[in-house]
Design a protein around this motif. Sequence first.
Motif, short mmCIF file in Angstrom:
data_model
loop_
_atom_site.label_atom_id
_atom_site.label_comp_id
_atom_site.label_asym_id
_atom_site.label_seq_id
_atom_site.Cartn_x
_atom_site.Cartn_y
_atom_site.Cartn_z
N GLU A 1 0.82 -0.90 0.42
CA GLU A 1 0.36 0.04 -0.37
C GLU A 1 0.64 1.25 -0.26
O GLU A 1 0.64 1.67 -0.69
CB GLU A 1 -1.04 -0.16 1.01
CG GLU A 1 -1.92 0.86 1.00
CD GLU A 1 -3.22 0.60 2.16
OE1 GLU A 1 -3.19 1.09 3.05
OE2 GLU A 1 -4.13 0.00 1.80
N THR A 2 2.11 1.68 0.72
CA THR A 2 2.76 2.34 0.33
C THR A 2 3.65 2.52 -0.85
O THR A 2 3.64 4.07 -1.23
CB THR A 2 3.88 2.44 1.47
OG1 THR A 2 3.70 2.01 2.94
CG2 THR A 2 5.13 3.44 1.71
N ILE A 3 3.68 1.74 -1.38
CA ILE A 3 3.95 1.84 -2.60
C ILE A 3 3.28 2.12 -3.47
O ILE A 3 3.39 3.23 -3.80
CB ILE A 3 4.85 -0.09 -3.54
CG1 ILE A 3 6.38 -0.04 -2.40
CG2 ILE A 3 5.68 0.69 -4.49
CD1 ILE A 3 6.25 -1.20 -2.53
N TYR A 4 2.27 1.88 -3.27
CA TYR A 4 0.43 1.65 -4.74
C TYR A 4 0.52 3.58 -4.52
O TYR A 4 0.45 4.38 -5.07
CB TYR A 4 -0.35 1.32 -4.03
CG TYR A 4 -1.50 1.87 -4.35
CD1 TYR A 4 -1.54 1.74 -6.05
CD2 TYR A 4 -2.48 2.32 -3.89
CE1 TYR A 4 -2.61 1.93 -6.69
CE2 TYR A 4 -3.73 2.56 -4.89
CZ TYR A 4 -3.98 2.57 -5.95
OH TYR A 4 -4.59 3.24 -6.46
N TYR A 5 0.27 4.39 -3.07
CA TYR A 5 0.26 5.10 -2.08
C TYR A 5 2.30 6.61 -3.31
O TYR A 5 1.68 7.39 -3.64
CB TYR A 5 -0.29 6.01 -1.33
CG TYR A 5 -1.33 4.65 -1.10
CD1 TYR A 5 -2.58 5.22 -2.11
CD2 TYR A 5 -2.15 4.19 -0.13
CE1 TYR A 5 -3.75 5.31 -1.76
CE2 TYR A 5 -3.17 3.67 0.04
CZ TYR A 5 -4.34 4.34 -0.64
OH TYR A 5 -5.35 3.63 -0.31
N GLY A 6 2.35 5.65 -2.69
CA GLY A 6 4.43 6.41 -3.37
C GLY A 6 4.52 6.44 -4.56
O GLY A 6 4.46 8.23 -4.81
N ILE B 1 -5.29 11.88 -2.16
CA ILE B 1 -6.05 10.68 -1.17
C ILE B 1 -6.03 10.38 0.00
O ILE B 1 -6.81 9.83 -0.18
CB ILE B 1 -3.45 10.09 -1.41
CG1 ILE B 1 -3.74 9.54 -3.78
CG2 ILE B 1 -3.73 8.14 -1.26
CD1 ILE B 1 -1.76 9.49 -3.24
N GLY B 2 -5.60 11.56 0.91
CA GLY B 2 -5.74 11.33 2.14
C GLY B 2 -7.62 11.22 1.83
O GLY B 2 -8.08 11.22 2.14
N TRP C 1 1.67 9.68 7.18
CA TRP C 1 1.59 10.77 6.35
C TRP C 1 0.46 11.64 5.55
O TRP C 1 0.18 12.55 5.76
CB TRP C 1 2.72 11.22 5.53
CG TRP C 1 2.92 12.50 5.46
CD1 TRP C 1 3.75 13.95 6.19
CD2 TRP C 1 2.67 12.60 3.64
NE1 TRP C 1 3.62 14.18 5.12
CE2 TRP C 1 2.79 14.18 3.31
CE3 TRP C 1 2.51 12.72 2.50
CZ2 TRP C 1 2.69 15.29 2.45
CZ3 TRP C 1 1.94 13.39 1.52
CH2 TRP C 1 2.66 14.48 1.49
N LEU C 2 -0.02 10.53 5.31
CA LEU C 2 -1.51 10.58 4.06
C LEU C 2 -2.53 11.08 5.02
O LEU C 2 -3.46 11.45 4.03
CB LEU C 2 -1.48 9.72 3.30
CG LEU C 2 -0.26 8.90 2.62
CD1 LEU C 2 -0.29 7.65 1.67
CD2 LEU C 2 -0.64 10.90 1.45
#
Length: 159
Positions: free
Chosen positions: A3-8, A158-159, A93-94
């Motif tokens: 998920e971190t990679i996706y949102y990154g 995104i958030g 952070w999001l």
Amino acid sequence: MTETIYYGVLIGLGATLAMDAWVFIQNRLWSLPLPNWAMPGRWFAHLFRGKMFHKDIGQADEASGELVLGWLFHYGVGVVYGIVFLFMVGPTWLKEPDFLSAWIFAIATIAAGWFILQPGMGLGWAASNTPTPWKSRGLGLIAHTAFGLGLWASGILIG
């Protein structure tokens, strides 16, 4: 982690789009030239031929599809930066994106351009071999500020 990679990836794309939008606005308002992404594409292609540093990348052998490669390189770096940033600050952070952390990170990323890409293309450390190095540096810092704004804005969306 996935998920971190996706949102990154998403915030990296958004940040790179913001940077490109700013460069386009500068071109329209002040007639500043648009980047020629063929030259970074040529430089990137030459890395696979074992050559990192050039006297003048414009004089180096052309690479097939260098313009497309340059755009892919540009957006690829932006995506990698988005992923690295999100891993550094954490995916929480999001939930409450802050501009300061995004801006500090974005300004720090200019080091790769100043100390790897520009010398590699024959432009010198931090554009020192260009006709107006301080102008180039200033415009780079402003472009990276736009990248930081894009990270932050993408995080908000995104958030």
